[in-house]
Scaffold this active site. Structure first.
Site, PDB file in Angstrom:
ATOM      1  CG  HIS A 101      -0.156   0.188   2.518  1.00  0.00           C
ATOM      2  ND1 HIS A 101       0.610  -0.813   3.067  1.00  0.00           N
ATOM      3  CD2 HIS A 101      -0.021   1.258   3.328  1.00  0.00           C
ATOM      4  CE1 HIS A 101       1.196  -0.370   4.168  1.00  0.00           C
ATOM      5  NE2 HIS A 101       0.836   0.894   4.350  1.00  0.00           N
ATOM      6  CG  ASP A 103       1.609   5.289   4.761  1.00  0.00           C
ATOM      7  OD1 ASP A 103       1.327   4.084   4.878  1.00  0.00           O
ATOM      8  OD2 ASP A 103       2.677   5.786   5.187  1.00  0.00           O
ATOM      9  CG  HIS A 251       5.059   1.167   3.156  1.00  0.00           C
ATOM     10  ND1 HIS A 251       4.544   2.323   2.624  1.00  0.00           N
ATOM     11  CD2 HIS A 251       4.487   1.033   4.370  1.00  0.00           C
ATOM     12  CE1 HIS A 251       3.703   2.875   3.486  1.00  0.00           C
ATOM     13  NE2 HIS A 251       3.633   2.100   4.549  1.00  0.00           N
ATOM     14  NE  ARG A 266       2.169   6.301   9.086  1.00  0.00           N
ATOM     15  CZ  ARG A 266       1.167   5.721   8.414  1.00  0.00           C
ATOM     16  NH1 ARG A 266       1.264   4.456   8.016  1.00  0.00           N
ATOM     17  NH2 ARG A 266       0.068   6.392   8.131  1.00  0.00           N
TER      18      ARG A 266
HETATM   19  C1  SIN Z   1       2.875   1.390   7.806  1.00  0.00           C
HETATM   20  O1  SIN Z   1       3.167   2.573   7.911  1.00  0.00           O
HETATM   21  O2  SIN Z   1       2.149   0.980   6.923  1.00  0.00           O
HETATM   22  C2  SIN Z   1       3.502   0.405   8.779  1.00  0.00           C
HETATM   23  C3  SIN Z   1       4.857   0.045   8.299  1.00  0.00           C
HETATM   24  C4  SIN Z   1       5.585  -0.851   9.252  1.00  0.00           C
HETATM   25  O3  SIN Z   1       5.090  -1.127  10.342  1.00  0.00           O
HETATM   26  O4  SIN Z   1       6.672  -1.297   8.913  1.00  0.00           O
END
Ligand code: SIN
Length: 277
Positions: A101, A103, A251, A266
């Site tokens: 995905h 974000d 990612h 985050r």
């Molecule tokens: C995310 O921001 O999608 C999570 C990424 C992660 O936990 O590595």
């Protein structure tokens, strides 16, 4: 690409770089900041090891790049609205981002970047994050496919991951964001083209029959998840911060460490412009 104030070691020749010699708990000089900004555009994913940050340091670094984002699922986490906690334990029903995905592309203006600071890694290893270079994904399409996708518009729906996959209802009486973006967009700063659909949020392509839209999206998602040449892999250590350009990457957080735990926080930065062709 050479930098005067930074030392860089690359993860692959096209995506991902570790940055050495920068302490993110201290204010950056203007020269350091502009080189970091350039390195972020050049490498799309920057990894900073051994950082000792509290939430204010983390947010202050992110604010150098713009306003901070509030996640549509924030109502379910509580706490600081500008911090998204990424916490997986033995009791978790899901782990955030466990699938390819970009974000929050359900937003009208999705975040331009996200900074994930991992504090706790699984004790037996695992919990890496894969990143894919969506400039390269566009470049690898055939000319016929590029011209077919050019001009198409896709729907990105927050209900698909947040309600459908995670089972978290939106705050009473509201709905998760749902917006439309071109299938091929141009990066507002580099001017390069990007394949801009992702299996997390993109539910359909407009003006196609349902089966045509499904076939095309399934084909593109399969291309992204099966083309390992698009990717780099970040292996986390406690106190690593990774900053990705959310406009040109996807990612996937790999949940391969059950029943162990992983914890991070985050912060995302709001973009100023809608994704545009
Ligand atoms: C995310 O921001 O999608 C999570 C990424 C992660 O936990 O590595």
């Amino acid at each position: 690409m050479s930098y005067q104030t930074l030392e860089i070691s690359t993860l692959t020749p096209h995506i991902g770089a570790e940055v050495h010699g920068v302490d993110l708990s201290k204010p950056l000089s203007n020269e350091q900041f502009s080189e970091l900004y350039q390195a972020w555009l050049d490498w799309k994913v920057l990894v900073f090891r051994d950082q000792h940050l509290d939430r204010e340091h983390h947010k202050a670094f992110a604010r150098r790049f713009g306003r901070l984002h509030v996640h549509p699922m924030q109502h379910s986490y509580g706490g600081d609205p500008e911090i998204l906690t990424v916490k997986t334990t033995q009791a978790s029903r899901y782990t955030a981002g466990d699938g390819w995905h970009t974000d929050v592309t359900c937003d009208e203006i999705p975040p331009l970047g996200s900074m994930l600071y991992i504090k706790e890694t699984p004790e037996c290893g695992g919990g890496d994050t894969l990143f894919a270079d969506m400039y390269r994904a566009y470049d690898m399409l055939s000319d016929r496919m590029k011209s077919m996708l050019e001009g198409l518009v896709a729907v990105h729906d927050g209900a698909q991951p947040y309600l459908g996959a995670y089972g978290v209802a939106p705050p009473g009486g509201t709905a998760y964001p749902k917006n439309e973006h071109p299938v091929i967009v141009t990066h507002p700063e580099t001017g390069k083209k990007i394949l801009y659909v992702n299996s997390g949020f993109t539910t359909r392509i407009k003006d196609l029959n349902p089966w045509e839209s499904r076939m095309l999206l399934n084909g593109l998602f399969h291309f992204i998840e099966s083309t390992v040449q698009l990717t780099c892999r970040v292996r986390w250590e406690p106190n690593t911060l990774t900053f990705w350009d959310n406009r040109c990457t996807q990612h996937h957080a790999v949940w391969d460490y059950y029943p162990h735990s992983r914890y991070g926080e985050r912060v995302s930065i709001v973009g100023e412009l809608r994704p545009a062709a």
